[in-house]
Design an enzyme around this catalytic site. Structure first.
Site, PDB file in Angstrom:
ATOM      1  N   ALA A 116       3.593 -12.104 -74.798  1.00  0.00           N
ATOM      2  CA  ALA A 116       2.166 -13.422 -74.795  1.00  0.00           C
ATOM      3  C   ALA A 116       2.871 -15.225 -74.439  1.00  0.00           C
ATOM      4  O   ALA A 116       4.319 -14.943 -74.778  1.00  0.00           O
ATOM      5  CB  ALA A 116       1.973 -12.925 -76.263  1.00  0.00           C
ATOM      6  N   GLN A 126       2.687 -17.522 -76.529  1.00  0.00           N
ATOM      7  CA  GLN A 126       3.892 -17.632 -78.228  1.00  0.00           C
ATOM      8  C   GLN A 126       4.570 -16.479 -77.539  1.00  0.00           C
ATOM      9  O   GLN A 126       5.176 -16.424 -79.088  1.00  0.00           O
ATOM     10  CB  GLN A 126       3.277 -17.717 -78.993  1.00  0.00           C
ATOM     11  CG  GLN A 126       2.684 -19.049 -79.211  1.00  0.00           C
ATOM     12  CD  GLN A 126       3.522 -20.575 -78.762  1.00  0.00           C
ATOM     13  OE1 GLN A 126       4.645 -20.172 -79.365  1.00  0.00           O
ATOM     14  NE2 GLN A 126       2.892 -21.624 -77.890  1.00  0.00           N
ATOM     15  N   SER A 127       5.329 -15.797 -77.068  1.00  0.00           N
ATOM     16  CA  SER A 127       6.699 -14.737 -76.800  1.00  0.00           C
ATOM     17  C   SER A 127       7.994 -15.051 -77.049  1.00  0.00           C
ATOM     18  O   SER A 127       8.171 -16.000 -76.463  1.00  0.00           O
ATOM     19  CB  SER A 127       6.223 -14.264 -75.791  1.00  0.00           C
ATOM     20  OG  SER A 127       7.868 -13.114 -75.263  1.00  0.00           O
ATOM     21  N   ASN A 128       8.600 -15.174 -77.957  1.00  0.00           N
ATOM     22  CA  ASN A 128       9.858 -15.203 -78.329  1.00  0.00           C
ATOM     23  C   ASN A 128      11.108 -14.748 -77.621  1.00  0.00           C
ATOM     24  O   ASN A 128      11.848 -15.242 -77.687  1.00  0.00           O
ATOM     25  CB  ASN A 128      10.445 -14.954 -80.053  1.00  0.00           C
ATOM     26  CG  ASN A 128       9.610 -15.670 -81.028  1.00  0.00           C
ATOM     27  OD1 ASN A 128       9.262 -16.437 -80.955  1.00  0.00           O
ATOM     28  ND2 ASN A 128       8.980 -14.753 -81.821  1.00  0.00           N
ATOM     29  N   VAL A 141      10.408 -13.633 -74.164  1.00  0.00           N
ATOM     30  CA  VAL A 141      10.580 -14.262 -73.232  1.00  0.00           C
ATOM     31  C   VAL A 141      11.213 -15.785 -73.385  1.00  0.00           C
ATOM     32  O   VAL A 141      11.660 -16.382 -72.295  1.00  0.00           O
ATOM     33  CB  VAL A 141       8.255 -15.131 -73.019  1.00  0.00           C
ATOM     34  CG1 VAL A 141       9.050 -15.732 -71.455  1.00  0.00           C
ATOM     35  CG2 VAL A 141       7.855 -13.465 -72.201  1.00  0.00           C
TER      36      VAL A 141
END
Ligand SMILES: *Cc1c(COP(=O)(O)O)cnc(C)c1O
Length: 335
Positions: A77, A79-81, A83
């Site tokens: 996503a 706001q992926s942590n 990534v």
């Protein structure tokens, strides 16, 4: 732990975690809620604001290094942590990061696309690509393969971290270790509560605890899918995890608990329930939760207490998986 170390020994692991994360008692909340509440602080894994993805990525980066890769490709996503953490680890290990951001959450403002994890990834020097569909895991993976092919033609040595099922769940190995780590700190708790998204954390943690002889129920709080879908996913995934390490699954499907009562209004969206759980934790203990995962997880814990699944006086461990960078991307939703 010896047995676990042996089962995990074939899998290369990047050494990213210096020591066990703390296990903290929440004194004021314990008194207020009438339980004995502890937080396993995986928000304190270090590396650009910490979180659970460090444990998972240790195994993916271990595999990437073993293959002499120089570029990591990963999807998630906006706001992926996951990534963002991959971008940070790549920088730390002298690799390049190619981050694919999917449009999973509709109707978000400008902060969502620019602040929080997106900002951290850019500061760490990662390349960001966009993918239009947030529900098509196979499509997102296919886009990573196309991108890897392009990079290979430029002379890069890419390594892909897949999103979809059907690939070895290497990230869950990090949480087998995480479960064993908790068992070494405390093994007499009554209930554990963890977020359940992709399921790598929930599945690995449950496996690690059972392999360590800890039999307490583990409740996975749904943050992405409803309980029916998540239970089916966890059943498959935990069988895959056991298969990967070459053992029988050390528990039956009846020991997979999911709770989706705190999922509203949906993945990556903040409702009143999540917001008030975040406020309760911060205002009582000074511990910051995040809007996408741990706020919902704590809201789920409160549900389980209200409906009698967690009983007064019980010793409860909640896994704090981090994610606080997203607080700033959710400014409009939280304020
Ligand atoms: C990704 C994430 C989760 C969910 O973990 P899964 O292993 O995908 O189930 C929970 N909390 C935070 C903060 C995360 O970033």
């Amino acid at each position: 732990m010896e047995n676990i170390q042996q089962l995990l020994s074939p899998f290369p692991r990047a050494d990213l975690l210096a020591q066990p994360t703390p296990l903290d008692r929440m004194n004021r909340l314990s008194e207020r809620l009438g339980i004995d509440l502890w937080l396993k602080r995986d928000d304190l894994t270090g590396l650009s604001m910490g979180g659970n993805k460090t444990r998972q990525l240790a195994y993916y980066f271990g595999a990437a290094q073993a293959q002499n890769a120089d570029t990591i490709l990963i999807t998630g996503a906006v706001q992926s942590n996951y990534v963002r953490t991959a971008g940070t680890i790549a920088a730390m290990l002298g690799m390049k990061a190619d981050l694919q951001l999917e449009q999973r959450v509709a109707g978000m403002g400008a902060q969502y696309y620019a602040s929080g994890n997106v900002l951290l990834g850019k500061l760490a020097g990662a390349v960001h690509n966009s993918y239009p569909d947030g529900e098509d895991e196979a499509g997102a993976d296919a886009a990573l393969h196309a991108r890897a092919e392009y990079l290979r033609r430029q002379g890069a040595r890419p390594y892909i971290i897949h999103l979809g099922q059907g690939h070895p769940p290497l990230g869950a190995l990090g949480y087998i270790r995480g479960g064993a780590e908790l068992a070494g700190q405390m093994d007499d708790f009554d209930v554990a509560v963890v977020p359940s998204g992709s399921g790598a954390t929930h599945g690995g943690f449950l496996t690690g605890l059972r392999l360590s002889g800890v039999m307490a129920p583990v409740h996975g709080i749904c943050v992405r899918r409803d309980g029916v879908q998540q239970l089916a996913r966890m059943d498959r995934l935990t069988l895959d995890i056991a298969g990967l390490i070459g053992t029988e699954r050390p528990f039956g499907v009846d020991q997979i608990n999911v709770w989706d009562g705190a999922l509203v209004p949906g993945y990556g969206q903040v409702g009143d329930k999540t917001r008030s759980a975040i406020e309760l934790m911060l205002r009582t203990e000074g511990v910051l939760l995040d809007p996408v995962y741990t706020g919902k997880t704590f809201a789920g814990l409160l549900d389980l207490l209200a409906n009698g699944t967690i009983k007064p006086g019980q010793k409860v461990v909640m896994l704090h998986t981090g994610g606080q960078a997203a607080v700033f991307a959710y400014q409009d939703e939280l304020a």
